[in-house]
Design a protein around this motif. Structure first.
Motif, PDB file in Angstrom:
ATOM      1  N   GLN A   1      22.504  32.998   9.663  1.00  0.00           N
ATOM      2  CA  GLN A   1      23.014  32.490  10.928  1.00  0.00           C
ATOM      3  C   GLN A   1      22.874  30.972  10.933  1.00  0.00           C
ATOM      4  O   GLN A   1      21.828  30.454  10.599  1.00  0.00           O
ATOM      5  N   GLY A   2      23.892  30.286  11.328  1.00  0.00           N
ATOM      6  CA  GLY A   2      23.792  28.846  11.510  1.00  0.00           C
ATOM      7  C   GLY A   2      23.384  28.072  10.278  1.00  0.00           C
ATOM      8  O   GLY A   2      22.815  26.990  10.390  1.00  0.00           O
ATOM      9  N   GLY A   3      23.614  28.604   9.091  1.00  0.00           N
ATOM     10  CA  GLY A   3      23.321  27.878   7.869  1.00  0.00           C
ATOM     11  C   GLY A   3      21.852  27.833   7.479  1.00  0.00           C
ATOM     12  O   GLY A   3      21.453  27.033   6.653  1.00  0.00           O
ATOM     13  N   PHE A   4      21.014  28.697   8.058  1.00  0.00           N
ATOM     14  CA  PHE A   4      19.612  28.672   7.665  1.00  0.00           C
ATOM     15  C   PHE A   4      19.424  29.399   6.355  1.00  0.00           C
ATOM     16  O   PHE A   4      20.237  30.208   5.933  1.00  0.00           O
ATOM     17  N   SER A   5      18.325  29.131   5.694  1.00  0.00           N
ATOM     18  CA  SER A   5      17.987  29.827   4.456  1.00  0.00           C
ATOM     19  C   SER A   5      16.485  30.016   4.399  1.00  0.00           C
ATOM     20  O   SER A   5      15.745  29.428   5.176  1.00  0.00           O
ATOM     21  N   SER A   6      16.049  30.837   3.489  1.00  0.00           N
ATOM     22  CA  SER A   6      14.633  31.113   3.319  1.00  0.00           C
ATOM     23  C   SER A   6      14.330  31.161   1.830  1.00  0.00           C
ATOM     24  O   SER A   6      15.203  31.510   1.027  1.00  0.00           O
ATOM     25  N   THR A   7      13.092  30.855   1.482  1.00  0.00           N
ATOM     26  CA  THR A   7      12.708  30.916   0.074  1.00  0.00           C
ATOM     27  C   THR A   7      12.395  32.348  -0.361  1.00  0.00           C
ATOM     28  O   THR A   7      12.206  32.598  -1.542  1.00  0.00           O
ATOM     29  N   ILE A   8      12.298  33.280   0.599  1.00  0.00           N
ATOM     30  CA  ILE A   8      12.161  34.689   0.241  1.00  0.00           C
ATOM     31  C   ILE A   8      13.396  35.428   0.754  1.00  0.00           C
ATOM     32  O   ILE A   8      14.066  34.969   1.680  1.00  0.00           O
ATOM     33  N   ASP A   9      13.701  36.546   0.171  1.00  0.00           N
ATOM     34  CA  ASP A   9      14.885  37.315   0.544  1.00  0.00           C
ATOM     35  C   ASP A   9      14.582  38.144   1.789  1.00  0.00           C
ATOM     36  O   ASP A   9      13.884  39.157   1.718  1.00  0.00           O
ATOM     37  N   LEU A  10      15.113  37.720   2.930  1.00  0.00           N
ATOM     38  CA  LEU A  10      14.884  38.415   4.188  1.00  0.00           C
ATOM     39  C   LEU A  10      15.719  39.687   4.304  1.00  0.00           C
ATOM     40  O   LEU A  10      15.573  40.432   5.261  1.00  0.00           O
ATOM     41  N   ASN A  11      16.577  39.931   3.346  1.00  0.00           N
ATOM     42  CA  ASN A  11      17.444  41.103   3.376  1.00  0.00           C
ATOM     43  C   ASN A  11      17.153  42.087   2.241  1.00  0.00           C
ATOM     44  O   ASN A  11      17.991  42.905   1.898  1.00  0.00           O
ATOM     45  N   LYS A  12      15.961  42.002   1.669  1.00  0.00           N
ATOM     46  CA  LYS A  12      15.642  42.871   0.538  1.00  0.00           C
ATOM     47  C   LYS A  12      15.673  44.347   0.930  1.00  0.00           C
ATOM     48  O   LYS A  12      16.109  45.186   0.152  1.00  0.00           O
ATOM     49  N   GLY A  13      15.251  44.670   2.153  1.00  0.00           N
ATOM     50  CA  GLY A  13      15.290  46.062   2.602  1.00  0.00           C
ATOM     51  C   GLY A  13      16.695  46.616   2.626  1.00  0.00           C
ATOM     52  O   GLY A  13      16.948  47.743   2.184  1.00  0.00           O
ATOM     53  N   LYS A  14      17.647  45.817   3.125  1.00  0.00           N
ATOM     54  CA  LYS A  14      19.050  46.244   3.168  1.00  0.00           C
ATOM     55  C   LYS A  14      19.600  46.419   1.754  1.00  0.00           C
ATOM     56  O   LYS A  14      20.334  47.372   1.480  1.00  0.00           O
ATOM     57  N   LYS A  15      19.232  45.514   0.871  1.00  0.00           N
ATOM     58  CA  LYS A  15      19.714  45.608  -0.512  1.00  0.00           C
ATOM     59  C   LYS A  15      19.199  46.882  -1.190  1.00  0.00           C
ATOM     60  O   LYS A  15      19.938  47.560  -1.905  1.00  0.00           O
TER      61      LYS A  15
END
Length: 146
Positions: free
Chosen positions: A20-34
């Motif tokens: 959202q809004g161009g944010f990023s994280s150094t860890i994968d916040l979507n690993k559960g979905k993957k």
């Protein structure tokens, strides 16, 4: 050789934090979905086999946290990122992210996933995997570590 224990998977769409809004994280916040998507794609698990934990209620939170702590979470959603350890991992900033995204449903689903997984482990005596991670180091006036 003994009987294999059943495996239960806890997951819901609220575990996902879409960019959202161009944010990023150094860890994968979507690993559960993957993991969820790969298990379904490979035919290892059917979509209806995942246990949806739903969102924890304020009443349930008040069983283990102080009312003041819960009030602070509701008043200042940025605390959720601080407590989870994600505050330092998100760029450009939590304040910028909050302009586009209310994290409470996501975090409250992850918290309930931890609770549901623990209760299932006790009840079913099986293998329980919560794809949301969870706040397994929570205390009465805190919650931390995903």
């Amino acid at each position: 050789m003994g009987k294999m224990k059943p495996v239960y998977l806890v997951y819901c769409e609220n575990y996902t934090v879409e960019s959202q809004g161009g944010f990023s994280s150094t860890i994968d916040l979507n690993k559960g979905k993957k993991i969820h998507d790969k298990l379904v794609l490979e035919g290892l698990v059917g979509e209806n086999e995942f246990i949806n934990p739903g969102t924890i209620s304020i009443e349930e939170l008040s069983e283990v946290h102080t009312i003041e702590f819960i009030h602070n979470l509701n008043q200042d959603p940025s605390l959720l990122f601080t407590l989870s350890g994600l505050e330092l991992l998100i760029s450009p900033s939590v304040e910028e992210l909050l302009k586009y995204f209310d994290p409470r449903p996501n975090f409250f689903s992850i918290v309930n996933g931890t609770k549901v997984a623990a209760l299932l482990a006790w009840e079913k005596k099986g293998i329980i995997i919560n794809l949301g991670g969870g706040f397994h180091h929570a205390g009465i006036v805190s919650g931390r570590d995903m």
